[in-house]
Write a protein that holds these residues in place. Structure first.
Motif, PDB file in Angstrom:
ATOM      1  N   ALA A 194       0.824  -1.211   0.000  1.00 40.85           N
ATOM      2  CA  ALA A 194       0.000   0.000   0.000  1.00 40.85           C
ATOM      3  C   ALA A 194       0.853   1.254   0.000  1.00 40.85           C
ATOM      4  O   ALA A 194       0.493   2.278  -0.594  1.00 40.85           O
ATOM      5  N   SER A 198       1.130   2.694  -5.911  1.00 43.09           N
ATOM      6  CA  SER A 198       0.304   3.890  -6.090  1.00 43.09           C
ATOM      7  C   SER A 198      -0.860   3.671  -7.047  1.00 43.09           C
ATOM      8  O   SER A 198      -1.790   4.458  -7.068  1.00 43.09           O
ATOM      9  N   LYS A 199      -0.830   2.616  -7.845  1.00 37.45           N
ATOM     10  CA  LYS A 199      -1.875   2.419  -8.855  1.00 37.45           C
ATOM     11  C   LYS A 199      -2.666   1.134  -8.669  1.00 37.45           C
ATOM     12  O   LYS A 199      -3.887   1.141  -8.737  1.00 37.45           O
ATOM     13  N   LEU A 225      -8.492  -0.262   2.007  1.00 37.42           N
ATOM     14  CA  LEU A 225      -7.694   0.187   0.867  1.00 37.42           C
ATOM     15  C   LEU A 225      -8.583   0.494  -0.333  1.00 37.42           C
ATOM     16  O   LEU A 225      -8.373   1.479  -1.041  1.00 37.42           O
ATOM     17  N   SER A 226      -9.585  -0.352  -0.558  1.00 40.37           N
ATOM     18  CA  SER A 226     -10.506  -0.113  -1.653  1.00 40.37           C
ATOM     19  C   SER A 226     -11.299   1.163  -1.429  1.00 40.37           C
ATOM     20  O   SER A 226     -11.505   1.962  -2.356  1.00 40.37           O
ATOM     21  N   MET A 230      -7.839   2.492  -3.763  1.00 34.15           N
ATOM     22  CA  MET A 230      -6.847   1.574  -4.321  1.00 34.15           C
ATOM     23  C   MET A 230      -7.539   0.407  -5.029  1.00 34.15           C
ATOM     24  O   MET A 230      -8.280  -0.347  -4.410  1.00 34.15           O
TER      25      MET A 230
END
Length: 282
Positions: A194, A198-199, A225-226, A230
């Motif tokens: 994480a 970055s992508k 994270l989602s 992300m």
């Protein structure tokens, strides 16, 4: 290819959504994939590991990739992460065609992969593992000429990343990874991805060999994270976990994507039937 449905569905404007190749609903046409593969192929002599397979990952989504053993999903992921070079097909990252020949090239473009074995060094501490291969030198004369590492800075940043992910159970950032539980080690590996991915983040069986409580902690990390934007690729054989966190499910069989399914419109039995070939896609 068509997504599996229990029956014809209609959107708010009355349109038929029963045929939805990407499984994204009525907004599919307005989104561009973050990561996309077209016609990806890989052969090992006469063995076809990947047979003109397609792949797409959209912004902020958790895309689960499922398939029986030998279906080719590992080959697909290795190609997307730069560990393998495809024999044919193209890969697009944010609309730009890319050609990865090593995992380091994919990492430099913002694609981080957490493998099932975690790829952590047990003898090193948490901060050293998070910055492994990306060590930072101390500012000034000592860093420039004597190559001294900025250990204090790396530990401070590592703690920030762990705190942002809610991994507050790790009190001592300087403790060795071998002293951590399985779930905590997985958390360190995910935090590392994480911090630098970055992508796109690719997670290969992140809950394998973990207990119920630790697995739930990893799933919570995936959801967080989602929610932060992300896009995540989740490779898993654990169907309850897949249906708990995934927005879409990429079903891989015989070297190619055969269906896109959605947990809110399909059941685990549907997914297993399609994955094993017991149910055919028209």
């Amino acid at each position: 290819m068509a997504a599996v449905r229990r029956g014809p569905a209609r959107d708010r404007r009355g349109g038929d959504r029963s045929v939805d190749p990407k499984g994204l609903g009525i907004m599919a046409e307005s989104q561009q994939p973050v990561l996309e593969g077209k016609g990806l192929s890989k052969h090992y002599g006469h063995v076809v590991a990947l047979d003109h397979s397609d792949f797409d990952l959209y912004p902020g989504e958790v895309l689960a990739v499922i398939g029986d053993n030998g279906a080719g999903k590992s080959t697909l992921i290795k190609i997307l992460s730069g560990a393998l070079v495809p024999d044919g097909g193209t890969i697009w990252l944010n609309g730009e065609e890319v050609h990865f020949t090593t995992p380091m090239e994919a990492r430099k473009r913002g694609i981080e992969t957490v493998y099932q074995d975690l790829a952590v060094s047990p003898a090193l501490d948490i901060a050293e593992n998070m910055f492994l291969g990306r060590e930072r030198r101390a500012p000034g004369f000592l860093g420039k000429w004597f190559r001294k590492l900025d250990r204090a800075g790396m530990r401070r940043e590592a703690r920030e990343h762990l705190s942002n992910l809610g991994l507050l159970t790790i009190q001592n950032i300087g403790q060795s990874v071998e002293s951590l539980s399985g779930g905590q080690r997985q958390g360190v590996a995910v935090a590392r991805a994480a911090a630098f991915g970055s992508k796109v983040m690719i997670l290969d069986e992140p809950t394998a060999a973990l207990g119920v409580k630790e697995s739930q902690r990893v799933l919570d990390l995936i959801r967080k994270l989602s929610a932060d934007g992300m896009p995540i690729v989740l490779i898993s054989h654990n169907m309850p976990h897949v249906f708990e966190v995934a927005h879409r499910i990429h079903v891989h069989r015989l070297g190619k994507r055969i269906a896109i399914m959605r947990p809110d419109q399909n059941t685990m039995s549907d997914a297993v039937a399609v994955m094993t070939g017991a149910r055919q896609i028209n």
